[in-house]
Enzyme design. Sequence first.
Site, PDB file in Angstrom:
ATOM      1  CD  GLU A 158     -35.452  11.194 -14.396  1.00 33.02           C
ATOM      2  OE1 GLU A 158     -35.357  10.598 -15.216  1.00 33.02           O
ATOM      3  OE2 GLU A 158     -34.290  11.462 -13.648  1.00 33.02           O
TER       4      GLU A 158
ATOM      5  NE  ARG B  51     -54.733  30.527 -57.942  1.00 31.45           N
ATOM      6  CZ  ARG B  51     -56.154  30.415 -57.474  1.00 31.45           C
ATOM      7  NH1 ARG B  51     -56.278  31.240 -56.569  1.00 31.45           N
ATOM      8  NH2 ARG B  51     -56.610  29.269 -57.689  1.00 31.45           N
TER       9      ARG B  51
ATOM     10  CG  ASN C 113     -28.501  15.756 -16.627  1.00 30.05           C
ATOM     11  OD1 ASN C 113     -29.419  15.943 -17.228  1.00 30.05           O
ATOM     12  ND2 ASN C 113     -28.548  15.941 -15.069  1.00 30.05           N
TER      13      ASN C 113
ATOM     14  CE1 TYR D  74     -57.128  27.709 -54.873  1.00 31.98           C
ATOM     15  CE2 TYR D  74     -57.084  26.028 -52.826  1.00 31.98           C
ATOM     16  CZ  TYR D  74     -57.787  27.112 -53.609  1.00 31.98           C
ATOM     17  OH  TYR D  74     -58.929  27.631 -53.204  1.00 31.98           O
TER      18      TYR D  74
ATOM     19  CG  PHE E  59     -32.403  17.883 -17.585  1.00 28.35           C
ATOM     20  CD1 PHE E  59     -33.864  17.328 -17.696  1.00 28.35           C
ATOM     21  CD2 PHE E  59     -32.172  18.231 -16.105  1.00 28.35           C
ATOM     22  CE1 PHE E  59     -34.703  17.362 -16.634  1.00 28.35           C
ATOM     23  CE2 PHE E  59     -32.966  18.055 -15.011  1.00 28.35           C
ATOM     24  CZ  PHE E  59     -34.085  17.680 -15.405  1.00 28.35           C
TER      25      PHE E  59
ATOM     26  CE1 TYR F 199     -30.176  13.227  -8.770  1.00 35.84           C
ATOM     27  CE2 TYR F 199     -29.441  14.887 -10.667  1.00 35.84           C
ATOM     28  CZ  TYR F 199     -30.021  13.518 -10.211  1.00 35.84           C
ATOM     29  OH  TYR F 199     -30.210  12.564 -10.901  1.00 35.84           O
TER      30      TYR F 199
ATOM     31  CG  HIS G 286     -27.688   6.491 -17.048  1.00 35.30           C
ATOM     32  ND1 HIS G 286     -27.210   5.922 -15.681  1.00 35.30           N
ATOM     33  CD2 HIS G 286     -28.606   7.534 -16.531  1.00 35.30           C
ATOM     34  CE1 HIS G 286     -28.000   6.256 -14.844  1.00 35.30           C
ATOM     35  NE2 HIS G 286     -28.530   7.222 -15.221  1.00 35.30           N
TER      36      HIS G 286
END
Length: 519
Positions: free
Chosen positions: A413, A284, A197, A281, A329, A55, A85
């Site tokens: 994906e 404290r 990647n 609170y 990834f 791949y 990309h």
Amino acid sequence: MKSTFNYGTDHLTVGICLDIAAGKTKGIINSEATEMIKASWGAVKKIVHDHHPVYGINTGFGPLCDTRISEEDTSLLQSNILKSHSVGVGKPIPQEIAKLMMITKVHALAQGYSGIALSTLERIIWHIDNDIIPVVPEKGSVGASGDLAPLSHLFLPLISLGEVFEKGERLPAGQVLNKHGLKPLSLGPKEGLALINGTQFILSFAIKAVQRFDAALNRADLIGAMSLEGLMGSIRPFDERLHNIRPFKGTRMVARRLFTLLDGSEINSSHISCDRVQDPYSLRCMPQVHGASRNAWLHLKELTEIELNSVTDNPVIFNADDTISGGNFHGQPLALPLDYATTAAAEIGNIADRRCYLMSEGRYGLPKLLTHDAGLNSGLMIPQYTTAALVTENKTLCFPASADSVPTSLGQEDHVSMGSISGRKLHQVIDNIEHIQAIELLYAAQAMDFRRPLRSTPVIEACHQLVRRHVDFIQDDRVFADDINNLYKLITDGSLLKTANEAAIAHQIDLSHDEFGIY
């Protein structure tokens, strides 16, 4: 003389990574890493020559994983992936974050499982060393398949595309490379995929968040202690015996620091025998609330450091006959702790707002709205409106991005982490906390002045004096935004914590928390 760090073989920490980005440490590739890189690069070339389908080396990407690529086109495939990309949008991420992305990418690739050429890593190191930082848009990663879009923009300059920052100027990458006598790289098989990647966008936001959240937590204890003094609260809830029977690390650490900061205070001693049974609170329970957030910080730091020393691309090359297409990834291991840390950070602002409100109520001997002449003057009425607004904004940012997933890549994906959004949201929350803390500091310093002539401890008094050098005691109404901005600067430039640390050292007060460090 600069210290050195060996990419690929040394153990990288948050602190070391930040030091490399700041130019305090120089990252290098030693002979051991060089051999690992060359072996992996050789394995990829053998895969291509043998026509064994792997791949991203001789196949298409994503849903095109079954499309075979000819040997002569394997290099073109890698430059194409950087271009196709690069789809990020929005304003550029901070240059420090982009630089951290390059540093962490080099360290991951130099471990010898990614099939990348040594010359490519050397070019990235040139960018780091010369502070020539690629322009990376902030939005477009879904936090799985790697941070594809931001990493593509980060490495476009390797092929003479995209833009870079040089000496504060935003310029075309090709123009800058030409000026320095550098030619675009011709990427070999697997290199483009190895570059984009990975989780380095998520990781770099996590690295910086670990540093910023740590500072915010340290300030929370310090400013909270000042507020307690202004409100004449008790330090009994910080007794270590109480926390030894519920021994969370963060809670014990905060209780110890608060007790150390306040032990010996004249203000505290003046009301030891008062008839107040217990404090609200927000005073404290500082060890429990601040401490729980500190535990979340510890978890984020631990997982960030694991990721810092991991290989997160795909496929992983063990040798020419042993490659695995897996999911290293995927950003989920960081997305979840980043979302957890976002909620934990928001709570630091939430409790600080409650202390601001408490100081404005006119209780415990303080004048209403911390002004002598309330009515004609509004005093510190409205700054708490700002903390309330910021606290609510932070609450809206606490929705976990990692709880969502939108399938991508034609369903190949089909589960993504959205961790890139988790990382960016955490920084938005910390931005708001810094302003909330500036406002609490304004209230706390004003409240302490109403306790004069009684004094607090050396560290608290040093911080009060720092405030008063930049912001005067409030007699009458004025533009309080100016005061808030002055205190915000003391918070964000490190002056407040530096003043506290210097005073602690000078008076031999131990505020160290080595187990909570970033190195």
